[in-house]
Write an enzyme that holds these catalytic residues in place. Structure first.
Site, mmCIF file in Angstrom:
data_model
loop_
_atom_site.group_PDB
_atom_site.id
_atom_site.type_symbol
_atom_site.label_atom_id
_atom_site.label_comp_id
_atom_site.label_asym_id
_atom_site.label_seq_id
_atom_site.Cartn_x
_atom_site.Cartn_y
_atom_site.Cartn_z
ATOM 1 N N LYS A 82 0.849 -1.197 0.000
ATOM 2 C CA LYS A 82 0.000 0.000 0.000
ATOM 3 C C LYS A 82 0.886 1.248 0.000
ATOM 4 C CE LYS A 82 -3.930 1.646 2.840
ATOM 5 N NZ LYS A 82 -4.721 1.335 4.072
ATOM 6 N N SER A 157 -9.709 0.983 2.930
ATOM 7 C CA SER A 157 -8.876 1.867 2.135
ATOM 8 C C SER A 157 -7.756 1.135 1.391
ATOM 9 C CB SER A 157 -8.269 2.944 3.033
ATOM 10 O OG SER A 157 -7.378 2.366 3.969
ATOM 11 N N SER A 181 -9.741 -1.494 7.086
ATOM 12 C CA SER A 181 -9.177 -1.279 5.755
ATOM 13 C C SER A 181 -8.378 -2.421 5.148
ATOM 14 C CB SER A 181 -8.305 -0.023 5.758
ATOM 15 O OG SER A 181 -9.134 1.100 5.665
HETATM 16 N N1 GLN Z 1 -13.270 3.135 6.473
HETATM 17 C C1 GLN Z 1 -12.679 3.565 7.698
HETATM 18 C C2 GLN Z 1 -12.353 5.032 7.614
HETATM 19 O O1 GLN Z 1 -12.682 5.600 6.646
HETATM 20 C C3 GLN Z 1 -11.485 2.745 8.031
HETATM 21 C C4 GLN Z 1 -10.281 3.147 7.300
HETATM 22 C C5 GLN Z 1 -9.073 2.346 7.667
HETATM 23 O O2 GLN Z 1 -9.177 1.278 8.259
HETATM 24 N N2 GLN Z 1 -7.925 2.884 7.317
HETATM 25 O O3 GLN Z 1 -11.787 5.612 8.479
#
Ligand code: GLN
Length: 492
Positions: A82, A157, A181
């Protein structure tokens, strides 16, 4: 084997072929790079491809192997990470314009450990800006498409980390999980994703979003692949004081131990309204499979789960507002041109550099931390966090793992939820409590709903990743890994 057959192998199978001298790391790497070139215009999983460096690393691995010095199952295996992990000499953007042009001077610990284990880094993967999102649509660079259906999101994400695996572009990836994520994209793309216990994997050199929740972890096409990746990256790191001193376990040796005798907690609250019937059916079938394999199901309750989203979006935004204060136009990345004075430099660089979602969260978080609101919001959210952890502690006196859905639905259409941030936040409804409680959580494929992958979520006791992987492996052995998606082959 043709290049297409090579990229379809699991990491485990590719590793066995390397060890047997049936394939070289250069062949694997060339096959992956060709696959990326052929498919990534439609998938959008990669933000940066480091082809030349990858081939040089592959040749070095082949040379090590030729002289009998190959270092383990990852030596020579093409992987990607990532674009939230710092990579020395390779652009790192966090999916944001504000880091455009930033070249880190060092590698994050997890990346360094993968490379020390001989893995070949193919490049950097797409994500929501600063890991804020559930669909990868908040990437400032390009959307990422789900290889099962290119009109749908791969989840976020860490969308690129899951999509690249489903698209057969590499053999393993790293993502990060702050509220779901890793698990959400793994479930949407039909791959295995593990969010380790907070402190199991070093956060050193991972761009911070919400420091008390962020945790890097591996994704792979099989549980074995994920176990091998975790073995390489887990363990103490003097560079990260929040990283646990406890040494990593051997995640591969217990993998085939099966599910007999396992007590699986099924939380009432995770099967409530909003859960799509076909997703629920796949999850219930997986639970029935476990019973057949000799596990017992225990009904449990996690009564404070319903406060999870609220607490998370206070804590995560508060911490994000502090972490993102460092992007000032002076030290990293984008600097607004033609400004008068320092204040205007800060304001303009941040105005131009951040997208809508980080701006929304900086404002929310700053508000939640401000005098007068701190007690009512941030402190209260921290108290809820303790209650959520106690729910799990109580549950784990009666069960060994907690199981349920990863998300209420399979992958949704690109554009479907971008107009309504609250709808997007609901994607995390079942994953977020695991982060708030600092526990390990995993998503393993448990079938298809409407032709799209569904993930089963397993949450474990602190530092009990081994049990999660063993349990996931037992299901995988029954179901087999999902077939490769065909959307990319249909119209090339
Ligand atoms: N969808 C969650 C957010 O928008 C989790 C994101 C993540 O785990 N980085 O914060």
């Amino acid at each position: 084997m043709s290049a297409g057959e090579l990229t379809g192998l699991s990491l485990q199978a590719a590793s066995a072929r390397l060890a047997a001298g049936q394939v070289s790391s250069r062949q694997l790497t060339e096959a992956c790079l060709a696959r990326v070139a052929a498919t990534d215009g439609r998938v959008g999983a990669f933000l940066t491809v480091t082809g030349e460096r990858a081939l040089a690393a592959a040749d070095a691995s082949d040379a090590r192997r030729a002289s009998g010095r190959a270092s383990g199952p990852l030596d020579g295996i093409p992987v990607a990470v990532k674009d939230l992990f710092l990579t020395r000499g390779v652009a790192t953007t966090a999916g944001s314009r504000i880091l455009e042009g930033f070249i880190p001077p060092y590698d994050g610990t997890a990346v360094a450990r993968l490379q020390a284990a001989g893995a070949v880094l193919l490049g950097k993967l797409n994500l929501d800006e600063f890991a804020m999102g559930s669909s990868n649509e908040h990437s400032a660079y390009k959307p990422c498409h789900n290889p099962w259906d290119l009109s749908r999101t791969p989840g976020g994400s860490s969308g690129g980390s899951a999509a690249a695996l489903a698209a057969r572009q590499c053999f393993g990836t790293l993502g990060t999980d702050t509220g779901g994520s890793i698990r959400l994209p793994a479930s949407f793309c039909g791959v295995v994703g593990l969010k380790p216990t907070y402190g199991r994997v070093s956060r050193y050199g991972v761009i911070a979003f919400a420091s008390s929740l962020d945790q890097p972890g591996p994704l792979g096409r099989t549980t074995w692949d994920v176990a091998a990746l975790l073995s390489a990256i887990a363990g103490p790191d003097p560079h990260d004081p929040t990283c646990a001193a406890r040494p990593a376990d051997d995640y591969l040796s217990a993998l085939e131990n099966g599910a007999r005798g396992l007590r699986i907690g099924v939380p009432r609250e995770w099967f409530g309204g909003g859960l799509q019937p076909e997703v629920e059916a796949r999850v219930r079938e997986a639970l029935a499979t476990y019973q057949r394999l000799g596990a017992t199901l225990v009904e449990i309750s996690l009564p404070h789960s319903r406060y999870g989203i609220g607490a998370y979006y206070l804590i995560a935004t508060a911490e994000a507002s502090a972490n993102l204060a460092r992007y000032d136009g002076v030290r990293f990345g984008l600097r607004a041109p033609g400004v008068r004075g320092l204040k205007e430099l800060y304001a303009e660089s941040r105005e131009q550099g951040f997208g809508a979602e980080p701006k929304r969260r900086i404002m929310l978080g700053t508000y939640a931390l401000s005098a007068g609101y701190y007690q009512a919001d941030y402190l209260r959210a921290q108290q809820v966090r303790t209650l959520i952890r106690r729910d799990f502690d109580a549950a784990f006196t009666r069960c060994d793992v907690v199981a349920g859905p990863v998300a209420p639905w399979p992958a949704f259409k690109l554009g479907e939820k971008t107009g309504d941030p609250l709808q997007m936040y609901l994607a995390d409804i079942f994953t977020i409590t695991c982060n708030l409680a600092a526990l390990p959580g995993l998503s393993v494929p448990c079938g298809l709903a409407g032709g799209l992958p569904v993930g089963l979520q397993l949450v474990g006791r602190p530092f009990d990743e081994a049990t999660l992987l063993t349990a996931a492996r037992a299901l995988e052995r029954e179901l087999g890994p999902p077939p490769a998606p065909t959307a990319l082959e249909a119209k090339a």
